[in-house]
Structures are given as C-alpha cells and as structure tokens.
Design a protein around this motif. Structure first.
Motif, short mmCIF file in Angstrom:
data_model
loop_
_atom_site.label_atom_id
_atom_site.label_comp_id
_atom_site.label_asym_id
_atom_site.label_seq_id
_atom_site.Cartn_x
_atom_site.Cartn_y
_atom_site.Cartn_z
N UNK A 197 0.84 -1.20 0.00
CA UNK A 197 0.00 0.00 0.00
C UNK A 197 0.88 1.25 0.00
N UNK A 198 1.90 1.24 0.86
CA UNK A 198 2.81 2.39 0.90
C UNK A 198 3.48 2.61 -0.45
N UNK A 201 3.88 5.46 -5.37
CA UNK A 201 3.94 5.41 -6.84
C UNK A 201 2.89 6.33 -7.46
N UNK A 202 1.69 6.35 -6.84
CA UNK A 202 0.64 7.23 -7.35
C UNK A 202 1.05 8.69 -7.21
N UNK A 203 1.65 9.01 -6.05
CA UNK A 203 2.12 10.39 -5.85
C UNK A 203 3.22 10.74 -6.85
N UNK A 204 4.17 9.79 -7.01
CA UNK A 204 5.26 10.03 -7.96
C UNK A 204 4.73 10.14 -9.38
N UNK A 251 5.12 17.28 -14.06
CA UNK A 251 6.38 17.74 -14.63
C UNK A 251 6.30 17.77 -16.15
N UNK A 252 5.69 16.75 -16.73
CA UNK A 252 5.54 16.75 -18.19
C UNK A 252 4.71 17.96 -18.63
N UNK A 253 3.60 18.19 -17.96
CA UNK A 253 2.74 19.31 -18.34
C UNK A 253 3.52 20.63 -18.26
N UNK A 254 4.35 20.75 -17.23
CA UNK A 254 5.14 21.97 -17.07
C UNK A 254 6.15 22.12 -18.21
N UNK A 266 8.89 6.91 -15.22
CA UNK A 266 8.59 5.55 -14.77
C UNK A 266 7.23 5.11 -15.31
N UNK A 267 6.19 5.86 -15.00
CA UNK A 267 4.86 5.53 -15.53
C UNK A 267 4.77 5.89 -17.02
N UNK A 268 5.37 7.03 -17.38
CA UNK A 268 5.46 7.46 -18.79
C UNK A 268 4.10 7.54 -19.46
N UNK A 269 3.11 8.11 -18.74
CA UNK A 269 1.77 8.22 -19.32
C UNK A 269 1.75 9.10 -20.57
N UNK A 270 2.71 10.01 -20.70
CA UNK A 270 2.72 10.94 -21.83
C UNK A 270 3.97 10.76 -22.69
N UNK A 271 4.49 9.53 -22.72
CA UNK A 271 5.72 9.30 -23.48
C UNK A 271 5.52 9.66 -24.96
#
Length: 736
Positions: A353-354, A359-362, A369-372, A390-395
């Motif tokens: 959970x931690x 990970x969700x916060x990161x 950061x990408x949006x910025x 890491x998640x690279x949602x906007x790669x």
C-alpha cells in the motif's frame, strides 16, 4: 463408542461381613475372573492390597473364599481370640470383574470364570462377596462385559439391580463384542491411585470425588474408542450410587501407590504443558494418540482444533492474498487489512500500500512535470523526462513534442550558435547563449561545457594574471610582464588543458614582449579561432603597432577591433578610438572615436574614461568641457590609469570653465605620475617646467626635498635645479 451413559442407581446399605485381620485395612482392589497384571503400571505400594479370585463364589462360601484370599495376600495375619465376634473391617473396596453374557435354559446367564449363573444368582453372589470383605467403603466396580450376542440391553435392568445390591458407590460397565485377548487399560489402577484428583485432571483436593472420577473415566473410555484400541469397549455405562458429585470415592494417598505411574503422569504432564504453547499440530497429535493418561487432553484438543482453524484461515488468507498481492490500487489491500483474522500478510500488504501510494504520488508529480515542460516548450526538460519517466503516461506526446521542437528553425539556429560557442571554447558565448536561449535544447550540454571551461579558466588564472590584459587582471604594458613567471604559469595551464585559449592568448603577449611578433600573432589567431574577445584586441593592436621595421595595417586593425569590440573587448575599443581619432580610417573621425570611448567609459574601462576626458578637454568629437573632462579623468585616476594623472593635473594647475584651480591637487597628481614613471609628467616637470604655476612648482620642490633629492630653496621657480632633481627622482624610481 455407541453410548456413554451416566445412570444414577440406588446402592443398598452394605451387608454385614466376616471378621477380618485388622480394624482398618488398606485400599483393596479385588479381581474376579480377571488378571491383576492387566493394566498394572509397574510395582504396587504397600498401601494397596490386590486380591484375585478365579470366579464369583457361591453366597454361602463367600466368607471362606474372602478369608482365604486375605490370608494369601498377607504374609503374616493376626486374629483376635474369637474371630466370630470380632466384627473387624477390611478397608475400602473396589472390584474388577470380567463377565460374559450368555443364554441358558432359564434365560440370560452370566459367566464368571468357569461358572455360569443366572442374573439373580449373580447379584446374590456379588452382594455376598462384597459383604464378606466388610469394607469401610464400597467404592467402585469396573465390570468388563463380553456380549457377542448383544444381550446387554435386555439384561441392563437386572445387572443394574445386581450392582446396586452390592452397595457400590459407582460402577463402570464396559461392553465389548467378545472377551478381549489383548492388553486392557488400567482404569482401576488410575482411580485407586487418585489420578482423577491430581492436577491437571482434578482440583488436587486430596480426594477423588464422584464428579472427578466420572469425568476422568469417561475421557479415558472415549479416548480408547477414538484411538481404536484393541480392547476398547463398544459402549460403556457409568452407574452412580447417588446424585452427589462431591461424594468421596478415594482418599488420595500421600505416598504414591504406583511410583511408575506417577513418573509416567509427571512426564506426560510436562510434555503437555510444553505442547500447550506449541503450534506443532503433528507433535500434539502424536502426543494425544500415544499418551497413557493424557493430562490437559481437552486443552490440547482445543489447541489442536485452534491450530487447524488457524491453518484453514491461513489457507484462505493465502488464497486471498495471492489474488490481490499484485493489485495496482490499494483498495483491496486495505479491505484485507480491515478484515483479516490472522493477518499473516500484514507487513507485505502495508508495504505494498505504501509503495502504491508513493507510486501514485510520484506518477502525479511525473505527469505534472511533463505538463510543465510541455507548456514551456522546455526541450531539455522533455528529453530528461522521457529518459527518466517511470509511468510514462505521456511518453508518446513528449516524443512528438520533442521532434516538433527539434524541427523548429529557432531551435536549429540556437543549436548552431551553441555549437559555434562550444567549438570555440568560448565561455562568454556559452553564457550569452544560456542567458538568451528560448528553446534551450542543449541546456545540459551547454552548462557542462561552461563548467568545464570554468575549470580551465581557473587553471589558466595564474597565466592570465601574469600576462593577460588589464581587463583580465594582467599587466597593462608589455614591459611590465615578467616573462619567466608568465611562461611557467602558462606552461602549467597548457600542460593540464592543452589548447586552453586563455593560456594560449596570454602566452602570445609574452612572445610579443619578447619581440617574437610572429609567435604572438599565431597565438592571437588561435585565440580568435576559439572566439576569445581579448584575442581580437591583441591582434588588432599588433596590426596597428607592429613594432620596428614593420608596416602597420590599419584596415586589418580596424576589422579585428570591430569584431573584438562587438564581443565586449576593451582593447579593441581602444584601438578603434585611436584609429578614428587620428583619422587613420577613411570616413571615420573624432565623433566615432568619442562615441566608442564614451560607451566603454560607461562600461568602466579606465582607458576609455581617459579618452572621454581627453576629447572633452580638447573639444574633439564632442564639445569642449573642462568639468566633463575632470569628471572622466577623475574616474580613470581612481582606477589606477596612470596616464590620466598628468592631464587632470594640467586642468587643476590653472582651473577652467566650471573648475577651480587646485595647485596642491595638481602637484599631488604629478607626483603620483612621476612615481609610476609616466613620461608625460616627466616631460612637464623637466622640459616644460617653466610653464608650470609657481604654486605647483613649490609643492613639487617640497616633495623632492622630503625625498632627499632637492637641496635648493623652495621658491616656486621652475629652474634647472628643480628639473634636474625631477630627473634624478624618476631615475631612482625606475631603478627601484
């Protein structure tokens, strides 16, 4: 076991008995048609008398048979003189009888040993036998019944009546299909020894009560059935003489009747206590399956059940955990923690959970950061984001935006500028690029290159200090360069960083001071190729003043100086000022010279400040203005530009428009110039001394006298004696 029944019966008052050998006897255990050795746990102590009868004697012979048994059991017996009137008591009595149910002509029969009898006769014989012992207390009978024809249910009433007739406090009836040929449990020995009262079976009150005996015997009988013991009863009954659970059946002896039994019970009790704290189900099962007396059996069985329940719960929890351990959100994991029983995976769940929350916060921070970066068209930031996400949602979006920015004309122009600056190893150009770039696609590379150049500059600092330009902290004149010191410092810098443009260019000044103009020009050219601003000014000055037997090239000097001037080089501006003020370049004159001087004077160049003051003094390229001239000369003097002293002193000699005469200040300025070897001050106070005001000459005479050079009268007259003293002072300054 088909049935364990507790049936209360009424026990008739005990019958008169034969006189025995003593008023109070030991605890007696009588075996009727049974082997006393069966179930006996080792040796028997003296406080237990074990008698054996092969069968159940006839009622009228019971006294003789009992007397015979008593005599056989006692090595020495003492009788009173008239036994018929003694009325002695034989002690407490318990029985063990093996019988078999059969069928005769008159109905049900009871077989005891080799005798067969009806139920009524069985009862009378049993009553007569018990009465013959004349026991102090008629305690317990253990009747083992072989019933292959399943006749016991029909005979129960008559058998119970027979047992009641004997007046026993409790009867334990154990019914089997046939007579057992194997070893049979020694319940009778355990009860007589007082085990039902001993901890942990009973309350350790010192007596075996009816309740304690019933519970202990019932558990033992049930245990034999559960284990499938060879002689386990098919069913058993415990018949109580009354309803009093506190009735005393056995007084627990202080000295153990059977030491080996006591030892076995002690060892089993110790093992049971250990197992009560154990989670080893196998060990508990082994103990319960093999123990003879089984202390804490109920607690151990409960613990075994609890272990089983926990193992089942663990299996269920494990199944749940295996299905949720890889969940990408903490919701199910939290439900598990809120509802688990054993919570065997609490640590893993909490860690997961931690980790998920972190990970969700990161991930949120990464996406922000990408949006910025995207909003700012920050190419370096986008590149770094793609490399480290890491998640690279906007790669994909980031990659597309990077490609778009890299294809942009402005980006390509910026890259070209930076490439040039880095090829030239020009720290100033890189700094300007970093300050002015918009896309900044190679910001990291630029910063790294600048940092490397700063390291090189630090290494070249001693070299620059020894031979660089004044603006760089070096000597103003070539003649002021210490060649040996400068060569060593520059050589060390070039050894550490070959091709270091600062060191190469500074070394060119050393070569020029040494008279090797060719080597100097080669060094300046290397500095120019590296884009070093100072190199342009030095090369321009070399073209303007090439030295003896060389022809000046004013156009080349201007070309080089213009480039250096554009890059902020002060020497380049000074060369242009001289070229233009002297009319050496067609189309350029004092106005252009003054404009350049003024711009550099405002930037803090002391030479340009001198030029600005000079142009105002003579009115060339600007209006004549003594006050403005004084202001600029003062700035140049304050920065240590020696040549400005004499020109400022000239104004203070007579005063001018907006400037009051100050002979003391004028003399002070001249004196400072003389100390520095300034040729203008020397000329004015030697060949031109007659033109100096008397007040100024008097101040100079005073200073010369204080220096021990002038011995004449301080009269303010600039004669030959004063001029000679000035010459000697200057020569001494040059020597020192």
């Amino acid at each position: 076991m088909r049935l364990i029944s507790f049936i209360c019966g009424c026990i008739a008052p005990f019958l008169p008995a034969l006189a025995a050998a003593q008023a109070t006897g030991p605890e007696r255990l009588v075996f009727i048609g049974a082997d006393p050795a069966e179930g006996r746990p080792g040796a028997i102590g003296p406080d237990l008398s074990v008698l054996s009868l092969p069968g159940l004697p006839a009622a009228d012979a019971a006294g003789i048979e009992v007397l015979a048994a008593l005599l056989r059991a006692n090595p020495v017996s003492t009788f009173v003189a008239t036994p018929e009137s003694a009325g002695i008591v034989s002690g407490d009595l318990s029985l063990v009888a093996d019988i078999a149910l059969g069928e005769g002509a008159g109905g049900l029969t009871v077989e005891v040993g080799e005798d067969s009898m009806g139920l009524e006769e069985f009862g009378s014989r049993l009553s007569a036998l018990v009465g013959a012992f004349n026991p102090a207390r008629r305690q317990i009978a253990f009747v083992r019944v072989a019933d292959p024809g399943d006749r016991f249910p029909a005979a129960l009433g008559q058998l119970q009546g027979a047992m009641n007739g004997a007046g026993l406090a409790m009867s334990v009836v154990m019914v089997s299909d046939a007579a057992c040929e194997g070893p049979r449990p020694g319940l009778h020995y355990g009860v007589i020894a007082g085990l039902p009262d001993r901890a942990p079976f009973g309350d350790a009150g010192g007596t075996v009560t009816a309740a304690e005996a019933k519970d202990w015997i019932a558990e033992a009988l049930a245990r034999d059935v559960a284990r499938g013991a060879p002689c386990a009863a098919r069913y058993s009954l415990i018949l109580q003489g009354d309803d009093d659970p506190a009735r005393v059946l056995v007084d627990v002896p202080a000295v153990p009747l059977m030491p080996e039994m006591e030892s076995a019970v002690y060892m089993e009790a110790f093992e049971a206590l250990f197992l009560l704290g154990s989670d080893d189900a196998g060990a508990i099962q082994t103990f319960l399956a093999s123990c003879a007396y089984c202390p804490n059996e109920a607690e151990l069985s409960a613990r075994l059940a609890d272990i089983g329940e926990r193992q089942m719960a663990l299996r269920l929890e494990t199944g749940v955990w295996e299905s949720i351990r890889e969940d990408g959100t903490p919701a199910r994991l939290k439900v598990y923690l809120e509802n688990c029983q054993l919570c065997a995976f609490r640590g893993e769940a909490e860690d997961r959970i931690e980790w998920l929350e972190a990970a969700a916060e990161a991930r949120a921070e990464e996406n922000a950061a990408y949006q910025s970066f995207a909003a700012a068209s920050d190419l370096p930031g986008l590149r770094q984001w793609v490399e480290s996400c890491v998640a690279c949602d906007f790669r994909d979006e980031a990659s597309d935006l990077i490609a778009e920015l890299e294809a942009d004309t402005a980006f390509q122009e910026e890259q070209a500028q930076l490439t040039l600056a880095m090829e030239r190893r020009n720290a100033s150009m890189i700094e300007d690029w970093l300050a002015g770039c918009e896309i900044c696609g190679a910001k990291n590379e630029a910063e790294e290159a600048l940092a490397a150049l700063e390291v090189e500059a630090a290494a070249a600092a001693p070299c620059v200090a020894a031979a660089g330009l004044p603006q760089q902290g070096g000597p103003r004149l070539l003649s002021e360069i210490d060649e040996n010191t400068a060569r060593q410092a520059c050589g060390a810098a070039l050894a550490a960083y070959p091709g270091n443009p600062l060191a190469v260019t500074a070394l060119g000044r050393v070569e020029q001071a040494a008279g090797d103009l060719s080597a100097a020009r080669a060094a300046y050219q290397a500095g120019i190729e590296a884009g070093l601003p100072a190199a342009y000014g030095l090369a321009a000055h070399a073209a303007y003043a090439p030295g003896d037997n060389a022809t000046a090239d004013y156009e080349e000097a201007e070309t080089l100086a213009l480039t250096g001037y554009a890059l902020g080089d002060w020497l380049s501006g000074e060369v242009l000022t001289v070229l233009y003020s002297r009319g050496l370049i067609e189309g350029k004159g004092p106005e252009e010279a003054y404009a350049i001087a003024l711009e550099q004077a405002d930037a803090g160049n002391p030479v340009a400040q001198f030029f600005a003051g000079y142009f105002h003094r003579i009115g060339a390229g600007t209006t004549a203005d003594d006050a403005a001239a004084v202001a600029w000369f003062e700035k140049a003097v304050a920065q240590g530009y020696l040549h400005a002293n004499s020109f400022l002193a000239e104004i203070y000699e007579q005063g001018g428009a907006g400037v009051e005469a100050d002979p003391v200040r004028a003399a002070q300025l001249y004196w400072t110039a003389l100390e520095g070897g300034d040729p203008t001050a020397r000329d004015r106070l030697t060949d031109g001394i007659e033109a100096r005001p008397n007040a100024v000459i008097a101040e100079i005479q005073t200073r010369l006298q204080e220096a021990g050079i002038f011995s004449g009268r301080i009269d303010g007259i600039g004669g030959r004696n004063t001029a000679s003293s000035v010459e000697r002072f200057v020569e001494l300054q040059l020597v020192n």
